[in-house]
Design a protein around this motif. Structure first.
Motif, PDB file in Angstrom:
ATOM      1  N   THR A  94       0.836  -1.208   0.000  1.00 12.16           N
ATOM      2  CA  THR A  94       0.000   0.000   0.000  1.00 12.16           C
ATOM      3  C   THR A  94       0.866   1.251   0.000  1.00 12.16           C
ATOM      4  OG1 THR A  94      -1.746  -1.163   1.212  1.00 12.16           O
ATOM      5  CG2 THR A  94      -1.786   1.246   1.267  1.00 12.16           C
ATOM      6  N   TYR A  95       1.915   1.220   0.801  1.00 15.48           N
ATOM      7  CA  TYR A  95       2.840   2.360   0.884  1.00 15.48           C
ATOM      8  C   TYR A  95       3.567   2.576  -0.438  1.00 15.48           C
ATOM      9  CZ  TYR A  95       7.420   4.450   1.885  1.00 15.48           C
ATOM     10  OH  TYR A  95       8.566   5.198   1.836  1.00 15.48           O
ATOM     11  N   PHE A  96       4.105   1.512  -1.030  1.00 17.60           N
ATOM     12  CA  PHE A  96       4.842   1.636  -2.282  1.00 17.60           C
ATOM     13  C   PHE A  96       3.950   2.153  -3.413  1.00 17.60           C
ATOM     14  CE2 PHE A  96       7.964  -1.843  -0.829  1.00 17.60           C
ATOM     15  CZ  PHE A  96       8.840  -0.890  -0.342  1.00 17.60           C
ATOM     16  N   ASP A  97       2.732   1.656  -3.506  1.00 21.19           N
ATOM     17  CA  ASP A  97       1.826   2.093  -4.573  1.00 21.19           C
ATOM     18  C   ASP A  97       1.548   3.589  -4.473  1.00 21.19           C
ATOM     19  OD1 ASP A  97       1.697  -0.446  -5.551  1.00 21.19           O
ATOM     20  OD2 ASP A  97      -0.221  -0.949  -4.606  1.00 21.19           O
ATOM     21  N   ALA A  98       1.324   4.074  -3.260  1.00 24.07           N
ATOM     22  CA  ALA A  98       1.034   5.498  -3.071  1.00 24.07           C
ATOM     23  C   ALA A  98       2.245   6.358  -3.402  1.00 24.07           C
ATOM     24  CB  ALA A  98       0.580   5.756  -1.636  1.00 24.07           C
ATOM     25  N   MET A  99       3.436   5.919  -2.964  1.00 23.96           N
ATOM     26  CA  MET A  99       4.638   6.706  -3.214  1.00 23.96           C
ATOM     27  C   MET A  99       5.009   6.701  -4.698  1.00 23.96           C
ATOM     28  SD  MET A  99       5.283   7.925  -0.236  1.00 23.96           S
ATOM     29  CE  MET A  99       3.529   7.826   0.141  1.00 23.96           C
ATOM     30  N   ARG A 100       4.822   5.563  -5.357  1.00 21.87           N
ATOM     31  CA  ARG A 100       5.101   5.503  -6.789  1.00 21.87           C
ATOM     32  C   ARG A 100       4.199   6.476  -7.538  1.00 21.87           C
ATOM     33  NH1 ARG A 100       6.994   1.712 -10.590  1.00 21.87           N
ATOM     34  NH2 ARG A 100       7.222   0.057  -9.032  1.00 21.87           N
ATOM     35  N   GLU A 101       2.954   6.549  -7.140  1.00 23.34           N
ATOM     36  CA  GLU A 101       2.010   7.458  -7.799  1.00 23.34           C
ATOM     37  C   GLU A 101       2.473   8.905  -7.675  1.00 23.34           C
ATOM     38  OE1 GLU A 101      -2.605   8.932  -7.184  1.00 23.34           O
ATOM     39  OE2 GLU A 101      -2.041   6.888  -6.588  1.00 23.34           O
ATOM     40  N   SER A 148      -2.472  10.373   4.653  1.00 18.64           N
ATOM     41  CA  SER A 148      -3.672   9.609   4.306  1.00 18.64           C
ATOM     42  C   SER A 148      -3.377   8.110   4.240  1.00 18.64           C
ATOM     43  CB  SER A 148      -4.235  10.091   2.969  1.00 18.64           C
ATOM     44  OG  SER A 148      -3.298   9.936   1.920  1.00 18.64           O
ATOM     45  N   VAL A 149      -2.160   7.742   3.804  1.00 20.09           N
ATOM     46  CA  VAL A 149      -1.785   6.325   3.790  1.00 20.09           C
ATOM     47  C   VAL A 149      -1.805   5.757   5.201  1.00 20.09           C
ATOM     48  CG1 VAL A 149       0.117   4.721   3.356  1.00 20.09           C
ATOM     49  CG2 VAL A 149      -0.440   6.470   1.667  1.00 20.09           C
TER      50      VAL A 149
END
Length: 443
Positions: A94-101, A148-149
């Motif tokens: 979840t963290y990686f997906d948000a940061m990549r975005e 928010s994450v």
């Protein structure tokens, strides 16, 4: 010193210029013109031909000026002790997906994930003139998005994350066609970025001095030079705190000279301002011209003049961006954050509170306005949603609400006194923003 002939191998006495056995020259010569080559020379003094091969990057790689961002989760070892492997993988995913975005929205490329660390590059495979700015905006965006994450992670798993970030700019060897498992960039710049990240405290963004000098429009906190592992001397760096409250000045900092050849244009701006104040009517002025002709300088001179007028106007400033998602109304989001004194490090609830309080104070002067509805639309412009004022799912309705809210905001703000709103880099604006500017001028 004995000289050995490279042709026949005969040893010749010191000072000999030709081989006593075969007559071959014993003096190093230019391969192009045959002139004698002085010891240590890299180029021929007679014809200028290169006398040594200049090392070139390996095939498939080239030198690039890039900005590297490293981010790491603080205290991740403890997470492994409290979560089972599957739940930990879900949390990090979840963290990686948000940061990549966030990184890709600013034009960066995620090089790789290393455990719980993220390495991103700005400048490869596509280079931009403002890669340091993009990297710092991404760093601030990552820190903001983490709020928010963490709300989501706490609801699902009962944990929250803290990150630290390091950013560095310099020359690297970049792969033009990286294969799976092959690093995209290599060089000391990458190592220093990783060391800067390790020197940061939880929530901090440590930025190399070179990056900070190349990226204006940000606020920094000075720190002593850092002793980084593997570096012989201290490395100059600063702590990134947020965007600057005032717009970044273009040109060379510290250099000032009289404006030449724009007296008529400046006088016209002054005349339009005076007429707008006296008639209490809005005026829309567009300043256009080729890059470098002095548009920003003209505006700066005009703003310097209006600051000494009575009454002094409220000055609002925003700029259009050439890239990114959700930037249609970006200039107005900047204006709103400046007005509400929102900081990039503020948590979401604090941002909501500041926007709600500051906007209600302005809109209170007009009893015909529904303050909750208007504040909700204004906050939505800045990427913040008020739970008590949800926006419609219909794009046309959202656009109508935003335009109405901003017309109401500037109308109410102008009741306090003159207002000057500057939108820079308008050539990057899309149709929706241009329509809003036309409406503000007409109404």
């Amino acid at each position: 010193m004995v000289r050995v002939c490279s042709t026949c191998g005969t040893e010749n006495p010191e000072g000999a210029r030709f081989c006593l056995s075969c007559g071959s020259s014993l003096v190093d010569a230019c391969p192009v013109c045959g002139a004698e080559r002085p010891d240590g020379a890299r180029f021929c003094p007679s014809c200028g031909a290169a006398l040594v091969e200049i090392a070139a990057p390996p095939r498939g790689r080239e030198r690039r000026l890039v900005t590297i961002l490293f981010a790491d989760v603080v205290g991740s070892t403890g997470l492994g002790d409290t979560l089972d492997p599957e739940r930990l993988q879900e949390v990090l995913g979840t963290y990686f997906d948000a940061m990549r975005e966030v990184i890709e929205r600013e034009g960066g490329t995620v090089e790789k994930f290393i455990g719980d660390a993220i390495m991103a590059a700005f400048g490869v495979p596509v280079a931009h003139e403002d890669d340091p700015v993009r990297a710092l905006r991404a760093a601030l965006g990552m820190r903001e998005r983490l709020v928010s994450v963490n709300e989501t992670l706490f609801e699902r798993s009962g944990v929250t994350l803290a990150i630290r970030i390091g950013v560095n700019t310099g020359e690297v060897l970049a792969s033009t066609n990286p294969q799976p498992g092959e690093p995209m960039v290599t060089g000391d710049v990458v190592n220093v970025a990783a060391r800067l990240e390790q020197a940061a405290a939880a929530g901090e963004i440590v930025v190399a001095e070179r990056t900070a000098r190349a990226a204006r429009g940000f606020r920094y906190r000075e720190v002593d030079a850092l002793d980084l592992r593997g570096k012989e001397g201290p490395v100059a760096a600063v702590i990134l705190e947020g965007t600057a409250p005032d717009r970044a000045e273009r040109g060379v900092p510290g250099l000032r000279s009289p404006m030449v050849g724009r007296d008529q244009e400046l006088a016209l701006l002054q005349s339009v301002f005076a007429r707008s104040v006296s008639e209490e009517r809005a005026s829309l002025v567009t300043i256009y011209g080729d890059p470098g002709v002095g548009k920003s300088r003209l505006v700066r001179e005009f703003l310097g003049w209006v600051e000494h007028q009575e009454p002094a106007p409220t000055v609002a400033f925003g700029r259009c961006l050439p890239y990114g998602d959700g930037i249609t109304y970006w200039p107005f989001a900047e204006i709103l954050k400046q007005h509400a004194e929102v900081r990039d490090s503020d948590p979401t609830e604090t941002v909501r509170g500041k926007i709600d309080a500051s906007c209600r104070a302005v809109l209170a002067s007009d009893p015909t306005i529904d303050p909750l509805r208007a504040v909700g639309a204004l906050a939505y412009t800045a990427g913040v949603e008020l739970p008590e004022a949800p926006m419609s799912d219909e794009p046309r309705q959202i656009r109508a609400e935003i335009h109405l809210a901003w017309r109401s905001f500037f109308t109410a703000l102008s009741r306090r006194g003159p207002v000057v709103a500057v939108i820079e880099d308008i050539h990057w604006a899309d149709e929706a923003l241009l329509d809003l500017l036309d409406e503000l001028g007409d109404r």
